[in-house]
Design an enzyme around this catalytic site. Structure first.
Site, PDB file in Angstrom:
ATOM      1  N   HIS A  15       0.826  -1.200   0.000  1.00  0.00           N
ATOM      2  CA  HIS A  15       0.000   0.000   0.000  1.00  0.00           C
ATOM      3  C   HIS A  15       0.866   1.259   0.000  1.00  0.00           C
ATOM      4  O   HIS A  15       1.977   1.264   0.538  1.00  0.00           O
ATOM      5  CB  HIS A  15      -0.934   0.004   1.203  1.00  0.00           C
ATOM      6  CG  HIS A  15      -1.997  -1.040   1.132  1.00  0.00           C
ATOM      7  ND1 HIS A  15      -3.144  -0.884   0.400  1.00  0.00           N
ATOM      8  CD2 HIS A  15      -2.080  -2.278   1.690  1.00  0.00           C
ATOM      9  CE1 HIS A  15      -3.901  -1.977   0.516  1.00  0.00           C
ATOM     10  NE2 HIS A  15      -3.270  -2.835   1.285  1.00  0.00           N
ATOM     11  N   HIS A 197      -9.332  -7.022  -1.966  1.00  0.00           N
ATOM     12  CA  HIS A 197      -9.032  -7.703  -0.710  1.00  0.00           C
ATOM     13  C   HIS A 197     -10.169  -8.662  -0.371  1.00  0.00           C
ATOM     14  O   HIS A 197     -11.333  -8.387  -0.644  1.00  0.00           O
ATOM     15  CB  HIS A 197      -8.904  -6.698   0.432  1.00  0.00           C
ATOM     16  CG  HIS A 197      -7.619  -5.940   0.439  1.00  0.00           C
ATOM     17  ND1 HIS A 197      -7.105  -5.342  -0.683  1.00  0.00           N
ATOM     18  CD2 HIS A 197      -6.738  -5.664   1.443  1.00  0.00           C
ATOM     19  CE1 HIS A 197      -5.972  -4.732  -0.378  1.00  0.00           C
ATOM     20  NE2 HIS A 197      -5.718  -4.912   0.904  1.00  0.00           N
ATOM     21  N   GLU A 200      -9.266 -12.043   4.782  1.00  0.00           N
ATOM     22  CA  GLU A 200      -8.314 -11.642   5.812  1.00  0.00           C
ATOM     23  C   GLU A 200      -9.042 -11.558   7.149  1.00  0.00           C
ATOM     24  O   GLU A 200      -8.918 -12.432   7.999  1.00  0.00           O
ATOM     25  CB  GLU A 200      -7.674 -10.297   5.457  1.00  0.00           C
ATOM     26  CG  GLU A 200      -6.685  -9.802   6.509  1.00  0.00           C
ATOM     27  CD  GLU A 200      -6.286  -8.351   6.304  1.00  0.00           C
ATOM     28  OE1 GLU A 200      -5.233  -7.961   6.829  1.00  0.00           O
ATOM     29  OE2 GLU A 200      -7.030  -7.595   5.635  1.00  0.00           O
ATOM     30  N   ASP A 278       2.393  -5.660   2.633  1.00  0.00           N
ATOM     31  CA  ASP A 278       1.192  -4.943   3.030  1.00  0.00           C
ATOM     32  C   ASP A 278       1.522  -3.488   3.394  1.00  0.00           C
ATOM     33  O   ASP A 278       1.465  -2.620   2.544  1.00  0.00           O
ATOM     34  CB  ASP A 278       0.497  -5.673   4.184  1.00  0.00           C
ATOM     35  CG  ASP A 278      -0.990  -5.398   4.253  1.00  0.00           C
ATOM     36  OD1 ASP A 278      -1.485  -4.627   3.427  1.00  0.00           O
ATOM     37  OD2 ASP A 278      -1.668  -5.967   5.133  1.00  0.00           O
ATOM     38  N   ASP A 279       1.857  -3.224   4.656  1.00  0.00           N
ATOM     39  CA  ASP A 279       2.159  -1.877   5.146  1.00  0.00           C
ATOM     40  C   ASP A 279       3.395  -1.922   6.047  1.00  0.00           C
ATOM     41  O   ASP A 279       3.268  -1.956   7.280  1.00  0.00           O
ATOM     42  CB  ASP A 279       0.978  -1.318   5.940  1.00  0.00           C
ATOM     43  CG  ASP A 279      -0.271  -1.115   5.094  1.00  0.00           C
ATOM     44  OD1 ASP A 279      -0.273  -0.189   4.270  1.00  0.00           O
ATOM     45  OD2 ASP A 279      -1.234  -1.896   5.262  1.00  0.00           O
TER      46      ASP A 279
END
Length: 339
Positions: A15, A197, A200, A278-279
């Protein structure tokens, strides 16, 4: 063991603001007098959990605070360049960075102007680092589905000009998946990769909704398909790739520890898995770290790690020449004697 930083790989789940270096966050915040919460300062990386709505709100608040330090065009260019540099250091050969322009448009002259800026920054960073790069434009589940249609049309305008995909992010428990089908139909008609997405924070039922309504080619996360063998078989048969982010899964409370991330189950079923960070700003681990943690947690062989890297390349939208070179270099990495 062979050096995982030297293993060539593609990065398909990163991201935009979440790619920022922690040191850059601190520097930009100090420049503009932005007071950061302790969890983004002295207590970084933050202790997170998204097991409930309150936990996700705290996570999103930290992301929003981090996004607020991006004030100038040079800030955006710096973020993209540093993300590229970090991926190259981790063995990255191709990066698809995901961004929701609606989160930045107000500060940068609108969503089209911001998209132009990001794409120009991507071209520059790619030229300077040698990393192949592209953009996935993502809509936000917490916003109205009509906003997603606007972003899908925007993504379609840039198809073939740096934008390769369309996604749907934020809290999986918010919104109704089928309501975003219209946006994904627009993106599909433009020939874009569909990468929402799913799987999750919610389980198999959420994944089915994403597959049925949004026609996903790749699943952001998708890791909880492991809970339903029939669903996992469907994913394998359809060739839907899973963007699995192990450190993120543990940090957000999806799994209690890294050994519980069901990567072996996915691989044994024949799923295509692309590990992603991801982050990193919020989880403290970048691309090579995902490979290292799964090697340690599941005692993965270098052959398995090489195949994970190959799958990341095959699941990407990298040009054929980039794919060919990267796959050949993965073979060369595996052929070298371990240190």
């Amino acid at each position: 063991m062979r050096d995982l930083h030297a293993l060539p790989k593609a990065h398909l789940h990163l991201h935009f603001t979440g790619s920022m270096r922690h040191a850059t966050l601190l520097e930009l915040a100090e420049r503009d007098g932005i007071v950061l919460p302790d969890s983004l300062g002295a207590e970084w990386p933050p202790q997170l959990s998204a097991a409930d709505e309150k936990g996700w709100f705290r996570f999103q608040r930290l992301y929003d605070v981090a996004r607020s330090v991006l004030r100038t065009e040079s800030d955006v260019r710096r973020l993209v360049l540093e993300a590229a540099e970090d991926d190259v250091r981790d063995g990255g050969r191709w990066l698809e960075i995901q961004v929701d322009p609606s989160g930045y448009g107000a500060r940068f002259g609108g969503i089209t102007a911001f998209t132009d800026l990001v794409l120009d920054a991507v071209r520059d960073a790619s030229a300077r680092t040698g990393l192949g790069m592209a953009v996935v434009i993502a809509a936000n589940r917490t916003r109205h589905p009509l906003d997603a249609r606007t972003l899908a049309r925007l993504a379609g305008q840039y198809a073939g000009r740096g934008v390769v995909g369309f996604g749907l992010s934020n809290d999986e428990r918010r919104g109704t998946t089928a309501d975003f089908a219209g946006a994904f139909a627009i993106a599909e008609r433009s020939g874009l990769l569909l990468a929402p997405h799913g799987g999750e924070l919610l389980g198999p039922a959420s994944i089915r909704a994403v597959l049925d309504s949004l026609h996903a080619h790749r699943l952001g996360h998708g890791v909880r398909a492991s809970e339903d063998p029939a669903l996992l078989d469907r994913i394998v048969e359809a060739g839907v790739a899973l963007e699995v982010c192990p450190v993120s899964n543990v940090a957000l409370g999806v799994y209690s520890d890294l050994t519980s991330v069901p990567l072996p189950t996915l691989l044994e079923a024949g799923a295509t898995v692309a590990l992603g960070a991801d982050d990193p700003l919020l989880f403290g681990s970048r691309l090579a770290g995902q490979y290292a943690t799964m090697r340690a947690a599941h005692d993965l062989t270098d052959e398995t790690l090489a195949e994970l890297a190959r799958m990341s390349v095959r699941a990407s939208r990298a040009p054929d020449d980039v794919r060919g070179r990267t796959l050949a270099d993965i073979d060369a990495w595996l052929a070298d004697s371990p240190s």
